[in-house]
Design a protein around this motif. Structure first.
Motif, PDB file in Angstrom:
ATOM      1  N   VAL A 186       0.843  -1.201   0.000  1.00 13.66           N
ATOM      2  CA  VAL A 186       0.000   0.000   0.000  1.00 13.66           C
ATOM      3  C   VAL A 186       0.880   1.254   0.000  1.00 13.66           C
ATOM      4  N   SER A 187       1.963   1.236   0.765  1.00 17.44           N
ATOM      5  CA  SER A 187       2.890   2.374   0.775  1.00 17.44           C
ATOM      6  C   SER A 187       3.491   2.597  -0.604  1.00 17.44           C
ATOM      7  N   ASN A 188       3.912   1.519  -1.264  1.00 15.90           N
ATOM      8  CA  ASN A 188       4.477   1.637  -2.606  1.00 15.90           C
ATOM      9  C   ASN A 188       3.437   2.161  -3.596  1.00 15.90           C
ATOM     10  N   ALA A 189       2.205   1.665  -3.489  1.00 18.10           N
ATOM     11  CA  ALA A 189       1.140   2.119  -4.385  1.00 18.10           C
ATOM     12  C   ALA A 189       0.826   3.595  -4.141  1.00 18.10           C
ATOM     13  N   TYR A 190       0.785   3.989  -2.886  1.00 17.45           N
ATOM     14  CA  TYR A 190       0.548   5.391  -2.542  1.00 17.45           C
ATOM     15  C   TYR A 190       1.647   6.275  -3.148  1.00 17.45           C
ATOM     16  N   ASP A 191       2.895   5.854  -2.991  1.00 17.16           N
ATOM     17  CA  ASP A 191       4.012   6.608  -3.561  1.00 17.16           C
ATOM     18  C   ASP A 191       3.888   6.720  -5.082  1.00 17.16           C
TER      19      ASP A 191
END
Length: 179
Positions: free
Chosen positions: A48-53
Motif C-alpha cells: 500500500v505504501s508503494n502504491a501510494y508513492d
C-alpha cells in the motif's frame, strides 16, 4: 610508489558490483520473514505504501485499491493508478535486492529495496502486472527450494488500459491453514 593516487582507469577497474549469492537467497528471505511480527500486515503495509508513492509521483488523486485475503478469496491484491513500470522498471524494482528508486527522496515512503519483495514472506510467488506508456508487462517473482527466480509471463503487449501497477499474492495454501 605506494602512496600515489590511482588513475581513473585503476579506480574504475577496482570497483565491483555487489551480487546476491543465489545460495543465500533462502536465508535472506527467512531473515526478512522474521523481521515482521505479522508478515501479512507487513506485506499489506509495504505494498500500500508503494502504491501510494506511485500515485503521488504520478499526481493521481485516485485511491489505492486493496483486496485483503478472505477464506473465499484467498489473495492479497494492491493496485495503484501511478505511471506504471516498464520492462526495465519491473526488473529494477522486483529482481534486485537492496536497490531502491526512493532512496534519494524525502517525499516518498521506503527506500531500502526490500518492501517490494515482502510478499515472499507470506507466499512463494508474487505476481506483478504493470502498464506504462500503453505497454503491459506481467512478471512473476518466485521462491523455490533452489533460490529466487523471476520471469516475465507477458512482455510489452500494447494496451489501451490506463497506467498503473497491480501486485497479486495467492495465499490459498496459507489461508486454509489458518482457519
Amino acid at each position: 610508489v605506494f602512496n600515489r593516487k590511482k588513475t581513473a582507469l585503476e579506480k574504475l577497474t577496482s570497483t565491483y558490483n555487489v551480487k546476491l549469492d543465489a545460495s543465500a537467497s533462502q536465508l535472506i528471505m527467512d531473515v526478512l520473514a522474521k523481521l515482521y511480527d505479522n508478515p501479512v500486515e507487513a506485506a499489506i503495509r509495504e505494498y500500500v505504501s508503494n502504491a501510494y508513492d506511485a500515485n503521488v509521483e504520478a499526481g493521481s488523486t485516485e485511491p489505492v485499491h486493496l483486496h485483503v485475503p478472505t477464506e473465499d478469496e484467498p489473495y492479497l491484491q494492491v493496485s495503484d493508478t501511478g505511471n506504471g513500470l516498464d520492462y526495465l522498471g519491473i526488473v529494477s524494482v522486483f529482481a534486485n535486492f537492496g536497490t531502491s528508486t526512493k532512496r534519494d527522496s524525502d517525499n516518498l515512503i521506503g527506500g531500502f529495496g526490500i518492501g517490494s519483495k515482502s510478499g515472499l514472506a507470506i507466499s512463494d510467488k508474487i505476481n506483478v502486472s504493470s502498464i506504462s506508456n500503453g505497454l503491459l508487462n506481467e512478471f512473476v517473482l518466485e521462491r523455490t527450494p533452489n533460490g529466487i527466480f523471476t520471469r516475465f509471463t507477458n512482455e510489452n503487449e500494447e494496451t489501451s488500459e490506463p497506467s498503473g501497477t497491480t501486485i497479486t499474492i495467492d495465499l490459498s495454501d496459507k489461508i486454509e491453514d489458518s482457519y
